[in-house]
Design an enzyme around this catalytic site. Structure first.
Site, PDB file in Angstrom:
ATOM      1  N   HIS A 153      86.940  74.283 -11.171  1.00  0.00           N
ATOM      2  CA  HIS A 153      87.109  73.472 -12.436  1.00  0.00           C
ATOM      3  C   HIS A 153      85.666  72.557 -12.686  1.00  0.00           C
ATOM      4  CE1 HIS A 153      86.839  69.741  -9.778  1.00  0.00           C
ATOM      5  NE2 HIS A 153      87.821  70.286  -8.686  1.00  0.00           N
ATOM      6  N   CYS A 169      88.305  71.773  -3.626  1.00  0.00           N
ATOM      7  CA  CYS A 169      88.335  72.407  -4.860  1.00  0.00           C
ATOM      8  C   CYS A 169      86.742  72.838  -5.113  1.00  0.00           C
ATOM      9  CB  CYS A 169      88.522  72.005  -6.137  1.00  0.00           C
ATOM     10  SG  CYS A 169      90.406  71.554  -5.983  1.00  0.00           S
TER      11      CYS A 169
END
Length: 199
Positions: A153, A169
């Site tokens: 992301h 992440c």
């Protein structure tokens, strides 16, 4: 589909080392609007020593690098931030969903680790410039088609690129995740290589 384990030697050639970004060990925090991406972190074309699967994504956490494979021998390299300590999870995944300006909800584990930071968002945070997922998010699913809660992301904190600071992440600057988002297709295989160093 069960994919075979791969080593860096099978994926990235020794000649590629010159293309790796310089290792980053922290940046002075500032506003996202005023922060300028250092030249060594800009996207760049790369060549693979061994053929790779076109369309796939490979992340090397020790070099804070993400590779989008365009042809069996060529790809694009992006600089990334990765999970800190043991929060980084390696393995094969599938790109199961893509979202623009996604909403974000911290996991129960995140809330348990740091309730002061995350408990207030237990019901979720709408997408936008201050959302931790940034401008775009790619959702990683496992072999059974279940969401792993791992994401590739964007970020409202671009100065964290080139460091291991996230809750697991992989993060890119917003301009880079927007480019990758448009280029990668649903169903693409994603390989998160294991960490070799304690970063």
């Amino acid at each position: 589909m069960i994919r075979p384990p791969l080593t860096r030697r099978q994926i990235l050639g020794a000649g590629l080392a010159a293309a790796f970004p310089l290792r980053a060990f922290g940046h002075a925090e500032q506003s996202a609007e005023s922060w300028v991406v250092p030249e060594e972190f800009l996207p760049r074309p790369v060549r693979f020593q061994d053929p790779q699967e076109p369309g796939s994504i490979i992340v090397d956490p020790d070099y804070f690098a993400l590779y989008h494979v365009l042809t069996p021998r060529k790809g694009m390299q992006y600089s990334v931030g990765v999970g800190r300590g043991n929060l980084y999870e390696s393995g094969w995944f599938t790109l199961g969903a893509k979202k623009e300006w996604p909403s974000w909800t911290p996991t129960k584990d995140m809330i348990a680790r740091d309730p002061d930071s995350y408990a207030k968002w237990a019901e979720g945070m709408p997408g936008g410039p201050s959302n931790p997922l940034g401008a775009r998010a790619l959702y990683l699913f496992d072999d059974s088609g279940a969401d792993t809660f791992l994401r590739i992301h964007g970020t409202p904190e671009p100065w964290t690129i080139g460091s291991a600071v996230s809750n697991g992440c992989v993060r890119l600057v917003n301009d880079d995740i927007a480019t990758l988002y448009d280029a990668v297709e649903l169903g693409a295989p994603v390989l998160l290589l294991p960490k070799l160093e304690s970063v």
